[in-house]
Design a protein around this motif. Structure first.
Motif, PDB file in Angstrom:
ATOM      1  N   GLU A  26       0.835  -1.198   0.000  1.00  0.00           N
ATOM      2  CA  GLU A  26       0.000   0.000   0.000  1.00  0.00           C
ATOM      3  C   GLU A  26       0.867   1.243   0.000  1.00  0.00           C
ATOM      4  OE1 GLU A  26      -3.604   2.226   2.415  1.00  0.00           O
ATOM      5  OE2 GLU A  26      -2.968   0.240   3.070  1.00  0.00           O
ATOM      6  N   CYS A  27       0.505   2.182  -0.853  1.00  0.00           N
ATOM      7  CA  CYS A  27       1.187   3.473  -0.942  1.00  0.00           C
ATOM      8  C   CYS A  27       0.189   4.574  -0.608  1.00  0.00           C
ATOM      9  CB  CYS A  27       1.732   3.686  -2.354  1.00  0.00           C
ATOM     10  SG  CYS A  27       2.867   2.395  -2.889  1.00  0.00           S
ATOM     11  N   HIS A  32      -5.733   8.092   2.463  1.00  0.00           N
ATOM     12  CA  HIS A  32      -7.024   7.403   2.519  1.00  0.00           C
ATOM     13  C   HIS A  32      -8.008   8.062   3.487  1.00  0.00           C
ATOM     14  CE1 HIS A  32      -9.860   3.995   3.042  1.00  0.00           C
ATOM     15  NE2 HIS A  32      -9.728   3.985   1.736  1.00  0.00           N
ATOM     16  N   ARG A  90      -8.015   2.106  -2.021  1.00  0.00           N
ATOM     17  CA  ARG A  90      -6.662   2.414  -1.563  1.00  0.00           C
ATOM     18  C   ARG A  90      -5.717   2.226  -2.748  1.00  0.00           C
ATOM     19  NH1 ARG A  90      -6.162   2.248   4.007  1.00  0.00           N
ATOM     20  NH2 ARG A  90      -8.013   1.537   5.097  1.00  0.00           N
ATOM     21  N   ILE A  91      -4.486   2.678  -2.575  1.00  0.00           N
ATOM     22  CA  ILE A  91      -3.466   2.443  -3.596  1.00  0.00           C
ATOM     23  C   ILE A  91      -2.663   1.236  -3.132  1.00  0.00           C
ATOM     24  CG2 ILE A  91      -1.483   3.380  -4.829  1.00  0.00           C
ATOM     25  CD1 ILE A  91      -2.608   6.211  -4.150  1.00  0.00           C
ATOM     26  N   VAL A  93      -0.485  -1.856  -4.727  1.00  0.00           N
ATOM     27  CA  VAL A  93       0.136  -2.342  -5.955  1.00  0.00           C
ATOM     28  C   VAL A  93       0.761  -3.704  -5.686  1.00  0.00           C
ATOM     29  CG1 VAL A  93       1.892  -1.877  -7.704  1.00  0.00           C
ATOM     30  CG2 VAL A  93       0.584   0.012  -6.702  1.00  0.00           C
ATOM     31  N   HIS A 110      -7.036   6.597 -15.851  1.00  0.00           N
ATOM     32  CA  HIS A 110      -7.733   6.655 -14.567  1.00  0.00           C
ATOM     33  C   HIS A 110      -9.226   6.913 -14.764  1.00  0.00           C
ATOM     34  CE1 HIS A 110      -3.927   6.629 -12.439  1.00  0.00           C
ATOM     35  NE2 HIS A 110      -3.504   7.631 -13.181  1.00  0.00           N
ATOM     36  N   TRP A 147      -3.400  12.389  -5.136  1.00  0.00           N
ATOM     37  CA  TRP A 147      -3.656  10.941  -5.174  1.00  0.00           C
ATOM     38  C   TRP A 147      -3.131  10.312  -6.462  1.00  0.00           C
ATOM     39  CZ3 TRP A 147      -5.867   7.627  -1.604  1.00  0.00           C
ATOM     40  CH2 TRP A 147      -6.280   6.378  -2.068  1.00  0.00           C
ATOM     41  N   GLU A 151      -0.330   7.506  -6.974  1.00  0.00           N
ATOM     42  CA  GLU A 151      -0.667   6.248  -7.655  1.00  0.00           C
ATOM     43  C   GLU A 151       0.222   6.016  -8.879  1.00  0.00           C
ATOM     44  OE1 GLU A 151      -4.449   4.690 -10.066  1.00  0.00           O
ATOM     45  OE2 GLU A 151      -4.814   5.037  -7.917  1.00  0.00           O
TER      46      GLU A 151
END
Length: 156
Positions: A26-27, A32, A90-91, A93, A110, A147, A151
């Protein structure tokens, strides 16, 4: 609308569990809660403005706005379906997984954020809450700029 949001959060939680189980990272974790506040503020603002400012339903505005909200929901579910377990609020990856290039991602990087922008403008206008539409759109534009930068860096 809140039922739809709860279902989306349920899907996002399930997808977060999947992603972390397969090594996802998670980044932008600190972003969030800001997103949650923005979206709760949107829904609260609609209710408050409609009630406190005595905004009547205006069919010429509310009808088309409702049509945009419905199309936005369809767009979001298309994004969710296209990303499968990678769709999230959430981000997160998963290293080594290629980017998705089908569905709406075939044309836009996006598309889900386009949906959020459309919904953020249209949903308040269904209830003639134009101040909420304006304020949310301004705040959300700033938020999405940050954001999306986080991302894109995570996906690079």
């Amino acid at each position: 609308m809140s039922c739809v949001r709860l279902l989306e959060l349920r899907v996002a939680r399930r997808n977060t569990r999947w992603a972390t189980a397969v090594g996802g990272v998670e980044c932008g974790r600190r972003l969030h809660p800001v997103m949650i506040v923005l979206h709760v503020g949107l829904l609260t603002g609609i209710l408050a403005e409609s009630a406190l400012a005595h905004r009547p339903f205006v069919p010429a505005l509310g009808g088309p706005a409702l049509a945009v909200v419905i199309l936005a929901q369809a767009g979001r579910w298309w994004c969710m379906r296209s990303l499968g377990p990678r769709w999230n609020t959430r981000i997160v990856v998963v290293p080594g997984m290629p980017l998705v290039h089908h569905g709406p991602y075939r044309r836009l990087r996006h598309p889900n954020y386009l949906v959020v922008v459309a919904e953020g403008i249209a949903l308040p206008l269904v209830c003639t809450a134009w101040s909420t539409a304006l304020l949310f759109t301004l705040l959300n534009t700033v938020f999405l700029a940050v954001w999306i930068r986080v991302e894109n860096a995570a996906l690079a």
